[in-house]
Write a protein that holds these residues in place. Sequence first.
Motif, PDB file in Angstrom:
ATOM      1  N   VAL A 238       0.859  -1.175   0.000  1.00  0.00           N
ATOM      2  CA  VAL A 238       0.000   0.000   0.000  1.00  0.00           C
ATOM      3  C   VAL A 238       0.899   1.231   0.000  1.00  0.00           C
ATOM      4  O   VAL A 238       1.905   1.258   0.717  1.00  0.00           O
ATOM      5  CB  VAL A 238      -0.910   0.020   1.259  1.00  0.00           C
ATOM      6  CG1 VAL A 238      -1.787   1.248   1.286  1.00  0.00           C
ATOM      7  CG2 VAL A 238      -1.745  -1.238   1.344  1.00  0.00           C
ATOM      8  N   SER A 239       0.547   2.228  -0.777  1.00  0.00           N
ATOM      9  CA  SER A 239       1.361   3.452  -0.776  1.00  0.00           C
ATOM     10  C   SER A 239       1.311   4.071   0.620  1.00  0.00           C
ATOM     11  O   SER A 239       0.284   3.998   1.303  1.00  0.00           O
ATOM     12  CB  SER A 239       0.850   4.445  -1.815  1.00  0.00           C
ATOM     13  OG  SER A 239      -0.269   5.163  -1.325  1.00  0.00           O
TER      14      SER A 239
ATOM     15  N   ASP B  95      -1.686   6.408   1.107  1.00  0.00           N
ATOM     16  CA  ASP B  95      -2.959   5.707   1.309  1.00  0.00           C
ATOM     17  C   ASP B  95      -3.007   5.008   2.661  1.00  0.00           C
ATOM     18  O   ASP B  95      -4.055   4.959   3.310  1.00  0.00           O
ATOM     19  CB  ASP B  95      -3.198   4.704   0.182  1.00  0.00           C
ATOM     20  CG  ASP B  95      -3.460   5.376  -1.152  1.00  0.00           C
ATOM     21  OD1 ASP B  95      -3.839   6.567  -1.168  1.00  0.00           O
ATOM     22  OD2 ASP B  95      -3.281   4.713  -2.196  1.00  0.00           O
ATOM     23  N   GLU B  96      -1.864   4.472   3.082  1.00  0.00           N
ATOM     24  CA  GLU B  96      -1.809   3.798   4.376  1.00  0.00           C
ATOM     25  C   GLU B  96      -2.086   4.788   5.517  1.00  0.00           C
ATOM     26  O   GLU B  96      -2.879   4.511   6.418  1.00  0.00           O
ATOM     27  CB  GLU B  96      -0.458   3.130   4.561  1.00  0.00           C
ATOM     28  CG  GLU B  96      -0.364   2.311   5.821  1.00  0.00           C
ATOM     29  CD  GLU B  96       0.931   1.521   5.899  1.00  0.00           C
ATOM     30  OE1 GLU B  96       0.869   0.364   6.331  1.00  0.00           O
ATOM     31  OE2 GLU B  96       1.998   2.053   5.538  1.00  0.00           O
TER      32      GLU B  96
ATOM     33  N   LYS C 274      -3.666   7.634   5.276  1.00  0.00           N
ATOM     34  CA  LYS C 274      -5.059   8.067   5.171  1.00  0.00           C
ATOM     35  C   LYS C 274      -5.996   7.028   5.790  1.00  0.00           C
ATOM     36  O   LYS C 274      -6.924   7.376   6.532  1.00  0.00           O
ATOM     37  CB  LYS C 274      -5.443   8.307   3.710  1.00  0.00           C
ATOM     38  CG  LYS C 274      -6.839   8.886   3.549  1.00  0.00           C
ATOM     39  CD  LYS C 274      -7.205   9.075   2.086  1.00  0.00           C
ATOM     40  CE  LYS C 274      -6.859  10.456   1.656  1.00  0.00           C
ATOM     41  NZ  LYS C 274      -7.352  10.780   0.291  1.00  0.00           N
TER      42      LYS C 274
END
Length: 183
Positions: free
Chosen positions: A96-97, A100-101, A103
């Motif tokens: 996961v980027s 994004d993680e 967030k």
Amino acid sequence: MMPIKDLIDYYGPLHDDVEQCLVGIEVGENIEYWKRSYLRCLCTFVEARVYLIKTELKANHLIECPKFTPEILGFLNGTEWSLGNNGEIKARSKIVSPVDELKAVIKILGSFFPNLRWDFSSPSWSRVVELYKSRNGLVHPKSPTDLCVSEKAIQEFEKFRTDFNEWTAKIYVEAWGKPENGS
């Protein structure tokens, strides 16, 4: 699972690395090296903190008896399930980027503690996006400019670091009613 104190000992030196890079920038020798190192160290520090928070969420250290969905548990465990051609179900690590993680962690915590929510259209969040955009350019350069980290960018990333540190400190106050203490 690693005890929380050990995890804090783990990311503490990463904070020191960021500070050392700022000293290197201030001194002015090999400044481009120190600016690139700062960017890498700050991202590593953030990712270690997010890992710690995910670990604490999985261990119910922050939320008493949470009712996590299977999807959230999968995210916290860093796994996803796949089906092989032979019908075998396998778990594999999910990449996961970091943006994004972070967030997702903010959203999970915000669903339990409304004071921990972030406005994802705010300048604070824009700094997160820019931090990782710069980091991605640095570790996957496509042009010489990808290797440059401006003074203005460092100032913005320091504003993010302040926001991030304040937010992570608020997590423990929200969950335990007191600041993080390492025990």
